[in-house]
Design a protein around this motif. Structure first.
Motif, PDB file in Angstrom:
ATOM      1  N   ARG A 190      31.518  23.327  40.376  1.00 57.26           N
ATOM      2  CA  ARG A 190      29.974  21.890  40.663  1.00 57.26           C
ATOM      3  C   ARG A 190      29.833  21.594  39.765  1.00 57.26           C
ATOM      4  O   ARG A 190      29.319  20.919  39.544  1.00 57.26           O
ATOM      5  CB  ARG A 190      29.939  22.901  41.608  1.00 57.26           C
ATOM      6  CG  ARG A 190      28.424  22.142  42.786  1.00 57.26           C
ATOM      7  CD  ARG A 190      27.023  22.601  43.078  1.00 57.26           C
ATOM      8  NE  ARG A 190      26.503  21.398  44.191  1.00 57.26           N
ATOM      9  CZ  ARG A 190      27.064  21.628  45.039  1.00 57.26           C
ATOM     10  NH1 ARG A 190      27.470  21.751  46.211  1.00 57.26           N
ATOM     11  NH2 ARG A 190      26.297  20.343  45.868  1.00 57.26           N
ATOM     12  N   SER A 191      29.202  22.159  39.026  1.00 53.20           N
ATOM     13  CA  SER A 191      28.451  21.900  38.107  1.00 53.20           C
ATOM     14  C   SER A 191      28.807  20.874  36.795  1.00 53.20           C
ATOM     15  O   SER A 191      28.839  19.681  36.410  1.00 53.20           O
ATOM     16  CB  SER A 191      27.901  23.029  37.234  1.00 53.20           C
ATOM     17  OG  SER A 191      28.318  23.059  36.255  1.00 53.20           O
ATOM     18  N   VAL A 192      30.436  21.272  36.721  1.00 57.09           N
ATOM     19  CA  VAL A 192      31.370  20.331  35.815  1.00 57.09           C
ATOM     20  C   VAL A 192      31.471  19.299  36.519  1.00 57.09           C
ATOM     21  O   VAL A 192      31.239  17.884  36.232  1.00 57.09           O
ATOM     22  CB  VAL A 192      31.925  20.942  35.231  1.00 57.09           C
ATOM     23  CG1 VAL A 192      32.869  19.641  34.483  1.00 57.09           C
ATOM     24  CG2 VAL A 192      32.108  21.747  34.574  1.00 57.09           C
ATOM     25  N   ASN A 242      40.015   5.725  35.250  1.00 58.77           N
ATOM     26  CA  ASN A 242      40.672   7.102  34.644  1.00 58.77           C
ATOM     27  C   ASN A 242      39.607   8.120  35.528  1.00 58.77           C
ATOM     28  O   ASN A 242      38.826   8.185  35.068  1.00 58.77           O
ATOM     29  CB  ASN A 242      41.408   7.767  33.435  1.00 58.77           C
ATOM     30  CG  ASN A 242      39.924   7.493  32.845  1.00 58.77           C
ATOM     31  OD1 ASN A 242      39.034   8.786  32.735  1.00 58.77           O
ATOM     32  ND2 ASN A 242      40.507   7.306  31.685  1.00 58.77           N
ATOM     33  N   GLY A 243      40.267   9.147  36.249  1.00 53.70           N
ATOM     34  CA  GLY A 243      38.453  10.129  36.588  1.00 53.70           C
ATOM     35  C   GLY A 243      39.108  11.550  36.318  1.00 53.70           C
ATOM     36  O   GLY A 243      40.916  11.329  36.061  1.00 53.70           O
ATOM     37  N   TYR A 244      38.657  12.352  36.273  1.00 53.46           N
ATOM     38  CA  TYR A 244      39.028  13.756  35.500  1.00 53.46           C
ATOM     39  C   TYR A 244      38.761  14.920  36.540  1.00 53.46           C
ATOM     40  O   TYR A 244      36.856  14.902  37.212  1.00 53.46           O
ATOM     41  CB  TYR A 244      38.130  14.983  34.501  1.00 53.46           C
ATOM     42  CG  TYR A 244      39.045  15.227  34.135  1.00 53.46           C
ATOM     43  CD1 TYR A 244      40.646  15.757  33.189  1.00 53.46           C
ATOM     44  CD2 TYR A 244      37.917  16.486  33.573  1.00 53.46           C
ATOM     45  CE1 TYR A 244      41.025  17.306  33.204  1.00 53.46           C
ATOM     46  CE2 TYR A 244      38.524  17.786  33.023  1.00 53.46           C
ATOM     47  CZ  TYR A 244      39.997  17.974  33.067  1.00 53.46           C
ATOM     48  OH  TYR A 244      40.610  19.327  32.368  1.00 53.46           O
ATOM     49  N   TYR A 245      39.083  15.634  36.745  1.00 56.66           N
ATOM     50  CA  TYR A 245      39.078  16.768  38.317  1.00 56.66           C
ATOM     51  C   TYR A 245      39.085  18.065  36.742  1.00 56.66           C
ATOM     52  O   TYR A 245      40.053  19.049  37.019  1.00 56.66           O
ATOM     53  CB  TYR A 245      39.760  16.792  39.173  1.00 56.66           C
ATOM     54  CG  TYR A 245      39.531  18.075  40.578  1.00 56.66           C
ATOM     55  CD1 TYR A 245      38.602  18.512  40.316  1.00 56.66           C
ATOM     56  CD2 TYR A 245      41.045  18.104  41.790  1.00 56.66           C
ATOM     57  CE1 TYR A 245      38.248  19.756  41.367  1.00 56.66           C
ATOM     58  CE2 TYR A 245      40.643  19.258  42.419  1.00 56.66           C
ATOM     59  CZ  TYR A 245      39.273  19.280  42.397  1.00 56.66           C
ATOM     60  OH  TYR A 245      39.517  20.799  43.381  1.00 56.66           O
ATOM     61  N   TYR A 246      37.976  18.868  37.115  1.00 56.57           N
ATOM     62  CA  TYR A 246      37.273  20.299  36.240  1.00 56.57           C
ATOM     63  C   TYR A 246      37.614  21.276  37.937  1.00 56.57           C
ATOM     64  O   TYR A 246      37.356  20.991  38.481  1.00 56.57           O
ATOM     65  CB  TYR A 246      36.115  20.592  35.808  1.00 56.57           C
ATOM     66  CG  TYR A 246      36.452  21.781  35.091  1.00 56.57           C
ATOM     67  CD1 TYR A 246      36.635  22.450  34.191  1.00 56.57           C
ATOM     68  CD2 TYR A 246      35.376  22.440  36.034  1.00 56.57           C
ATOM     69  CE1 TYR A 246      36.640  23.381  33.939  1.00 56.57           C
ATOM     70  CE2 TYR A 246      34.851  24.076  35.646  1.00 56.57           C
ATOM     71  CZ  TYR A 246      35.731  24.330  33.943  1.00 56.57           C
ATOM     72  OH  TYR A 246      35.703  25.482  33.603  1.00 56.57           O
ATOM     73  N   LEU A 247      38.930  21.666  37.392  1.00 57.32           N
ATOM     74  CA  LEU A 247      39.119  22.932  38.142  1.00 57.32           C
ATOM     75  C   LEU A 247      38.378  24.064  38.211  1.00 57.32           C
ATOM     76  O   LEU A 247      38.427  25.243  39.207  1.00 57.32           O
ATOM     77  CB  LEU A 247      40.804  23.737  38.024  1.00 57.32           C
ATOM     78  CG  LEU A 247      41.787  22.227  38.522  1.00 57.32           C
ATOM     79  CD1 LEU A 247      43.539  22.501  38.670  1.00 57.32           C
ATOM     80  CD2 LEU A 247      41.748  21.804  40.139  1.00 57.32           C
ATOM     81  N   GLY A 248      38.012  25.039  37.040  1.00 55.58           N
ATOM     82  CA  GLY A 248      37.464  25.847  36.752  1.00 55.58           C
ATOM     83  C   GLY A 248      38.194  27.234  36.325  1.00 55.58           C
ATOM     84  O   GLY A 248      37.781  27.838  36.291  1.00 55.58           O
ATOM     85  N   TYR A 249      39.253  26.870  36.106  1.00 55.62           N
ATOM     86  CA  TYR A 249      40.223  27.674  35.447  1.00 55.62           C
ATOM     87  C   TYR A 249      41.744  27.057  35.018  1.00 55.62           C
ATOM     88  O   TYR A 249      41.685  26.315  34.777  1.00 55.62           O
ATOM     89  CB  TYR A 249      40.937  28.820  37.034  1.00 55.62           C
ATOM     90  CG  TYR A 249      41.970  27.780  37.557  1.00 55.62           C
ATOM     91  CD1 TYR A 249      43.241  27.386  37.221  1.00 55.62           C
ATOM     92  CD2 TYR A 249      41.299  26.964  38.936  1.00 55.62           C
ATOM     93  CE1 TYR A 249      43.301  26.490  39.099  1.00 55.62           C
ATOM     94  CE2 TYR A 249      42.017  26.360  39.904  1.00 55.62           C
ATOM     95  CZ  TYR A 249      43.583  26.414  40.156  1.00 55.62           C
ATOM     96  OH  TYR A 249      43.975  25.403  40.546  1.00 55.62           O
ATOM     97  N   ASP A 250      42.121  28.315  34.037  1.00 57.61           N
ATOM     98  CA  ASP A 250      43.868  27.563  33.481  1.00 57.61           C
ATOM     99  C   ASP A 250      44.769  27.184  33.790  1.00 57.61           C
ATOM    100  O   ASP A 250      44.719  27.723  34.903  1.00 57.61           O
ATOM    101  CB  ASP A 250      43.884  28.537  32.358  1.00 57.61           C
ATOM    102  CG  ASP A 250      42.877  28.801  31.402  1.00 57.61           C
ATOM    103  OD1 ASP A 250      42.120  28.199  31.034  1.00 57.61           O
ATOM    104  OD2 ASP A 250      42.897  30.286  30.767  1.00 57.61           O
ATOM    105  N   ALA A 251      46.035  26.219  33.662  1.00 62.22           N
ATOM    106  CA  ALA A 251      46.560  25.724  34.518  1.00 62.22           C
ATOM    107  C   ALA A 251      47.779  24.981  33.220  1.00 62.22           C
ATOM    108  O   ALA A 251      46.817  24.848  32.095  1.00 62.22           O
ATOM    109  CB  ALA A 251      45.733  24.345  35.358  1.00 62.22           C
ATOM    110  N   GLU A 252      48.707  24.960  33.515  1.00 65.34           N
ATOM    111  CA  GLU A 252      49.970  24.428  33.195  1.00 65.34           C
ATOM    112  C   GLU A 252      49.338  23.306  32.302  1.00 65.34           C
ATOM    113  O   GLU A 252      49.777  22.177  33.320  1.00 65.34           O
ATOM    114  CB  GLU A 252      51.348  25.792  33.162  1.00 65.34           C
ATOM    115  CG  GLU A 252      52.207  24.675  32.805  1.00 65.34           C
ATOM    116  CD  GLU A 252      53.561  24.965  33.116  1.00 65.34           C
ATOM    117  OE1 GLU A 252      54.577  24.392  32.459  1.00 65.34           O
ATOM    118  OE2 GLU A 252      54.010  26.119  33.307  1.00 65.34           O
ATOM    119  N   ALA A 253      49.436  22.681  31.408  1.00 68.41           N
ATOM    120  CA  ALA A 253      49.202  21.263  31.042  1.00 68.41           C
ATOM    121  C   ALA A 253      50.545  20.370  31.267  1.00 68.41           C
ATOM    122  O   ALA A 253      51.675  21.214  30.213  1.00 68.41           O
ATOM    123  CB  ALA A 253      49.171  21.213  29.486  1.00 68.41           C
TER     124      ALA A 253
END
Length: 179
Positions: A97-99, A160-171
């Motif tokens: 949420r905060s990000v 462009n837009g960015y969605y912060y997921l809050g966990y590590d993902a494979e780039a």
């Protein structure tokens, strides 16, 4: 009739350029507004939640959604109202949420006839045409969305837009577009 014609000619000669320049300025202003205002008209979607940098969408508004599955397709969805919690809008879950809110997004519940995973939504204008390409890729902690103006010479990114997921993902993003 000759004197009347000269009066009109003099009028157009004097005021014609002023009218022309004011119309040209108005067109230039409109183009600049449109070119710089994509963030208010384009957003990203996760499920039934739209994130967009526009706090003035009203319930009942129709939006075009470009679903970013293996085969992209467009659907129409309706804005139901503001999203306020993570139960109905995953980008608003506690750890994200905060990000996501801090990035300037407003969040809305949307409704469509089809299931949506990840998508890009357009609230108005012609961005939903075939002259634009819509894409996303994952970064180490989120998802990067983009819209490019497709033409024969280049793919110019216009949003462009960015969605912060809050966990590590494979780039999966190229190093240049990695955030």
């Amino acid at each position: 009739m000759g004197i009347k014609m000269r009066k009109y000619s003099l009028f157009y000669l004097l005021f014609g350029p002023i009218v022309f320049l004011s119309c040209a300025q108005k067109q230039e202003d409109l183009s600049a507004f449109e070119a710089n205002d994509y963030s208010r008209r384009v957003g990203w979607v996760d499920g039934d939640c739209l994130a967009i940098q526009n706090a003035k969408l009203s319930a009942g508004s129709e939006i075009t959604v470009v679903v970013l599955d293996e085969l992209q397709y467009r659907i129409v969805a309706k804005v139901l109202g503001e999203a306020t919690d993570g139960e109905t809008c995953f980008p608003l879950l506690g750890d994200r949420r905060s990000v996501n809110v801090g990035s300037g997004y407003s969040f809305y519940q949307i409704k469509s006839d089809k299931k949506i995973n990840f998508a890009i939504a357009v609230t108005e204008g012609s961005l939903a045409s075939e002259n634009y390409s819509f894409d996303y890729c994952s970064t180490l902690e989120g998802i990067s969305f983009s819209v490019k103006k497709a033409n024969q010479n280049t793919d110019e990114e216009i949003w462009n837009g960015y969605y912060y997921l809050g966990y590590d993902a494979e780039a999966t993003c190229d190093i240049e577009s990695n955030e």
